[in-house]
Design a protein around this motif. Structure first.
Motif, PDB file in Angstrom:
ATOM      1  N   LEU A 314       0.872  -1.108   0.101  1.00 48.71           N
ATOM      2  CA  LEU A 314      -0.093  -0.118  -0.038  1.00 48.71           C
ATOM      3  C   LEU A 314       1.032   1.348  -0.012  1.00 48.71           C
ATOM      4  CD1 LEU A 314      -2.916   1.473   0.071  1.00 48.71           C
ATOM      5  CD2 LEU A 314      -2.544   1.078   2.754  1.00 48.71           C
ATOM      6  N   GLY A 315       2.023   1.336   0.778  1.00 52.19           N
ATOM      7  CA  GLY A 315       2.819   2.427   0.526  1.00 52.19           C
ATOM      8  C   GLY A 315       3.376   2.677  -0.507  1.00 52.19           C
ATOM      9  N   GLN A 316       3.779   1.499  -1.292  1.00 53.90           N
ATOM     10  CA  GLN A 316       4.606   1.652  -2.667  1.00 53.90           C
ATOM     11  C   GLN A 316       3.407   2.305  -3.494  1.00 53.90           C
ATOM     12  OE1 GLN A 316       5.940  -2.143  -3.291  1.00 53.90           O
ATOM     13  NE2 GLN A 316       7.463  -1.974  -1.873  1.00 53.90           N
ATOM     14  N   LYS A 317       2.250   1.927  -3.363  1.00 61.29           N
ATOM     15  CA  LYS A 317       1.207   2.467  -4.365  1.00 61.29           C
ATOM     16  C   LYS A 317       1.044   3.753  -3.917  1.00 61.29           C
ATOM     17  CE  LYS A 317      -3.788   1.900  -5.644  1.00 61.29           C
ATOM     18  NZ  LYS A 317      -4.966   1.264  -5.236  1.00 61.29           N
ATOM     19  N   VAL A 318       0.962   4.192  -2.726  1.00 63.26           N
ATOM     20  CA  VAL A 318       0.662   5.704  -2.465  1.00 63.26           C
ATOM     21  C   VAL A 318       2.055   6.645  -2.948  1.00 63.26           C
ATOM     22  CG1 VAL A 318       0.595   7.558  -0.428  1.00 63.26           C
ATOM     23  CG2 VAL A 318      -0.789   5.312  -0.346  1.00 63.26           C
ATOM     24  N   ASP A 319       3.174   5.984  -2.741  1.00 72.06           N
ATOM     25  CA  ASP A 319       4.394   6.736  -3.332  1.00 72.06           C
ATOM     26  C   ASP A 319       4.084   6.915  -4.540  1.00 72.06           C
ATOM     27  OD1 ASP A 319       5.465   6.795  -0.896  1.00 72.06           O
ATOM     28  OD2 ASP A 319       6.935   5.277  -1.031  1.00 72.06           O
ATOM     29  N   ALA A 320       3.700   5.914  -5.436  1.00 73.19           N
ATOM     30  CA  ALA A 320       3.662   6.028  -6.920  1.00 73.19           C
ATOM     31  C   ALA A 320       2.762   7.053  -7.075  1.00 73.19           C
ATOM     32  CB  ALA A 320       3.266   4.777  -7.583  1.00 73.19           C
ATOM     33  N   ASP A 321       1.498   7.202  -6.613  1.00 76.09           N
ATOM     34  CA  ASP A 321       0.567   8.097  -6.933  1.00 76.09           C
ATOM     35  C   ASP A 321       0.910   9.562  -6.612  1.00 76.09           C
ATOM     36  OD1 ASP A 321      -1.249   6.334  -7.640  1.00 76.09           O
ATOM     37  OD2 ASP A 321      -2.357   6.407  -5.784  1.00 76.09           O
ATOM     38  N   LEU A 322       1.801   9.729  -5.608  1.00 71.94           N
ATOM     39  CA  LEU A 322       2.422  11.155  -4.988  1.00 71.94           C
ATOM     40  C   LEU A 322       3.263  11.407  -6.117  1.00 71.94           C
ATOM     41  CD1 LEU A 322       2.760  10.616  -1.219  1.00 71.94           C
ATOM     42  CD2 LEU A 322       1.062  11.900  -2.353  1.00 71.94           C
ATOM     43  N   ALA A 324       3.362  10.544  -9.439  1.00 65.80           N
ATOM     44  CA  ALA A 324       3.003  10.940 -10.542  1.00 65.80           C
ATOM     45  C   ALA A 324       2.171  12.129 -10.615  1.00 65.80           C
ATOM     46  CB  ALA A 324       1.557   9.682 -10.681  1.00 65.80           C
ATOM     47  N   HIS A 325       1.792  12.629  -9.531  1.00 73.76           N
ATOM     48  CA  HIS A 325       1.047  13.872  -9.385  1.00 73.76           C
ATOM     49  C   HIS A 325       2.113  15.048  -8.880  1.00 73.76           C
ATOM     50  CE1 HIS A 325      -2.526  11.369  -9.353  1.00 73.76           C
ATOM     51  NE2 HIS A 325      -3.033  12.283 -10.144  1.00 73.76           N
ATOM     52  N   ASP A 326       3.311  14.739  -9.051  1.00 70.93           N
ATOM     53  CA  ASP A 326       4.317  15.624  -8.432  1.00 70.93           C
ATOM     54  C   ASP A 326       3.925  16.344  -7.159  1.00 70.93           C
ATOM     55  OD1 ASP A 326       7.030  16.988  -8.974  1.00 70.93           O
ATOM     56  OD2 ASP A 326       6.022  18.724  -9.871  1.00 70.93           O
ATOM     57  N   VAL A 327       3.676  15.520  -6.305  1.00 71.61           N
ATOM     58  CA  VAL A 327       3.441  16.001  -4.706  1.00 71.61           C
ATOM     59  C   VAL A 327       4.693  15.605  -3.924  1.00 71.61           C
ATOM     60  CG1 VAL A 327       1.994  15.604  -2.856  1.00 71.61           C
ATOM     61  CG2 VAL A 327       0.932  15.258  -5.193  1.00 71.61           C
ATOM     62  N   ARG A 328       5.368  16.685  -3.315  1.00 69.46           N
ATOM     63  CA  ARG A 328       6.409  16.414  -2.703  1.00 69.46           C
ATOM     64  C   ARG A 328       6.128  16.824  -1.067  1.00 69.46           C
ATOM     65  NH1 ARG A 328      10.372  19.775  -6.831  1.00 69.46           N
ATOM     66  NH2 ARG A 328       9.377  18.876  -8.704  1.00 69.46           N
ATOM     67  N   LEU A 329       6.646  15.941  -0.387  1.00 70.14           N
ATOM     68  CA  LEU A 329       6.186  15.779   1.031  1.00 70.14           C
ATOM     69  C   LEU A 329       7.713  15.956   1.849  1.00 70.14           C
ATOM     70  CD1 LEU A 329       3.557  13.068   1.595  1.00 70.14           C
ATOM     71  CD2 LEU A 329       3.332  15.544   0.954  1.00 70.14           C
ATOM     72  N   THR A 330       7.673  16.622   2.983  1.00 67.53           N
ATOM     73  CA  THR A 330       8.703  16.488   3.819  1.00 67.53           C
ATOM     74  C   THR A 330       8.152  16.035   4.941  1.00 67.53           C
ATOM     75  OG1 THR A 330       8.383  18.873   4.542  1.00 67.53           O
ATOM     76  CG2 THR A 330       9.809  18.351   2.510  1.00 67.53           C
ATOM     77  N   MET A 331       9.029  15.509   5.894  1.00 68.61           N
ATOM     78  CA  MET A 331       8.521  14.888   7.371  1.00 68.61           C
ATOM     79  C   MET A 331       9.650  15.524   8.308  1.00 68.61           C
ATOM     80  SD  MET A 331       7.566  11.119   8.760  1.00 68.61           S
ATOM     81  CE  MET A 331       9.552  10.659   8.533  1.00 68.61           C
TER      82      MET A 331
END
Length: 501
Positions: A314-322, A324-331
């Motif tokens: 599931l995590g890999q699927k979420v990473d692929a979606d992010l 694909a939509h050029d969403v960049r996250l910082t933690m």
């Protein structure tokens, strides 16, 4: 929740000619005093044509006495049990005041009952020599003494698997410095009895499960789950009861130990005893298996392997979606550091500040600068201010340029926390004047900052008559240090300077 483990135990004799079995005594039912909870237990004996009497021996152990009326060509015993392997603390007991220090006398109403457990076997040269090396200074801690003896035997006697029947004498075990679990346990029984303890021999099952995590130091334990018959010792301590000591491991017994029989002499603790009449060649088979029949989430293994696989997918699927939509996250995160030398003190657990925290933080951030950001700029400033705390916390920050160019050239200009530089408010004013000059700001813009006299006069007036500000009896270490520092400096001198920019 814990792991539930099942044991299958097989003992199988085959005879090439029919033989007449004598009465067979089987001690394979977990004892009543087992601290490991046994959820189910079954005993199956073949041939089925037999008579059985379920009994308890004089020591309270369960036994089954089987009588076979007809000649047999096989004798098979099968045990199945399920145990709840919930971890428990083997030191979770109290000791009566009379037994805290060694030597001690057992209560009068127990002495006759314990006499059989306190009578040692005849002495021998090697055992006498060993006893002479034991520290028998009166007044030492009883628990420390028995724990130390148990650990010493583990160190002095090498463990071997002996297929020969019977138990070695203490003389044989000490002379060879080798022995099986039953040999070391019987030796420990004799040593404890000579020191005035009531001790007994125990036979039982040992279940060892592979740990979820490898130990950071020391042995990690078994690599695979396994079970076997085992032997250990129990010593009677007033208030604590019978305490298990395993000289094979040098540790107290725990949830891995399931007692079957506990007796004054090892001969009465054998899992199976009996004989036969007749002439025959015997084929012997023995098997023990352990399986995990239930595993619940726990701290060291919060998810099953299947759950981890599903979570990772599931995590890999979420990473692929992010992506694909050029969403960049910082933690963000707040890693917690504690002192390796004093990690149990209040400043690393409950208190906001303490005597060493700031000094160690200073050393840590300087090491981080040396490794990751040479030429970086250290900034010591205000941190979070939590409700109920008298002052905001401090924050040490490190800034550097991504291109590697230095921001700060001389690290020696930043004073270390543990050094007393003797800096006064005059030097602080001069520094601020120099900064103002560099920024082309008039020096009359510099504002001195003072402690609030009214607040501190009230604080001083609230102290008891026999207490002065420099020797306050306040419970809070932070408050004591702050009051002493303020009154030592005086309320008429600036505590710092402000330059509005």
């Amino acid at each position: 929740m814990a792991i539930k483990a099942s044991i299958y135990h097989l003992t199988h004799y085959k005879y090439d000619n029919p033989v007449q079995l004598g009465p067979q005594i089987i001690r394979l039912k977990p004892a009543a005093h087992s601290r490991t909870k046994v959820l189910s237990h079954s005993l199956k004996v073949t041939p089925e044509n037999h008579f059985v009497n379920l009994q308890q021996d004089p020591y309270g152990n369960y036994l089954a006495r089987f009588v076979f009326p007809d000649p047999v060509t096989e004798f098979k015993i099968e045990v199945d049990l399920v145990a709840d392997m919930t971890v428990y603390n083997p030191f979770d007991f109290f000791t009566e005041e009379i037994a805290v220090k060694w030597p001690f006398d057992y209560p009068e109403d127990l002495r006759d009952d314990l006499k059989i457990y306190m009578t040692p076997e005849p002495s021998s040269p090697a055992l006498d020599a060993f006893m002479a090396t034991i520290d028998t200074t009166p007044g030492q801690g009883t628990i420390d003494m028995v724990v130390g003896l148990n650990a010493r035997l583990q160190h002095d006697v090498g463990y071997v698997i002996r297929m020969e029947p019977g138990v070695q004498t203490p003389e044989e075990t000490l002379t060879s410095a080798r022995g099986s679990c039953r040999d070391s346990s019987w030796l420990l029984v004799q040593i404890l009895r000579r020191l005035g303890f009531a001790a007994r021999f125990v036979s039982g099952y040992l279940i060892q499960l592979a740990p979820d995590l490898k130990a950071l130091d020391g042995p990690s334990g078994t690599e695979v789950d396994f079970t076997d018959l085992h032997a250990w010792t129990e010593v009677y301590i007033p208030g604590a009861g019978w305490i298990g000591l395993d000289p094979t491991s040098g540790l107290l017994t725990g949830e891995s130990h399931i007692p079957l029989a506990a007796t004054p002499h090892y001969k009465n603790a054998a899992p199976i005893s009996g004989g036969y009449i007749g002439q025959a060649n015997t084929e012997f088979a023995f098997d023990m298996q352990v399986k995990r029949v239930a595993e619940h989430p726990r701290i060291t293994k919060p998810f099953s392997d299947d759950s981890w696989d599903a979570l990772n997918a599931l995590g890999q699927k979420v990473d692929a979606d992010l992506e694909a939509h050029d969403v960049r996250l910082t933690m963000g995160g707040e890693p917690t550091f504690v002192s390796i030398d004093d990690f149990q003190s209040a400043e690393w657990n409950t208190d906001a500040v303490g005597p060493t925290k700031r000094d160690l933080a200073d050393k840590l951030i300087r090491r981080l600068r040396e490794r990751f950001a040479p030429g970086g700029f250290l900034h010591y400033g205000q941190g979070k201010w939590y409700p109920g705390e008298s002052l905001p916390r401090w924050t040490f920050s490190l800034y550097w340029r991504k291109d590697g160019k230095p921001i700060w050239h001389d690290p020696a200009l930043i004073a270390a926390e543990h050094k007393d530089t003797g800096v006064s408010h005059e030097q602080a004013e001069a520094l601020m004047a120099g900064i103002a000059s560099e920024l082309d700001i008039e020096t009359d813009m510099i504002i001195p900052a003072y402690e609030d006299p009214a607040e501190w006069i009230i604080k001083e007036g609230s102290l008891p008559e026999n207490v002065d500000p420099s020797n306050s009896k306040l419970e809070s270490a932070e408050e004591r240090a702050r009051i002493a520092k303020v009154f030592e400096r005086g309320l008429t001198k600036p505590t710092g300077y402000i330059l509005p920019v």
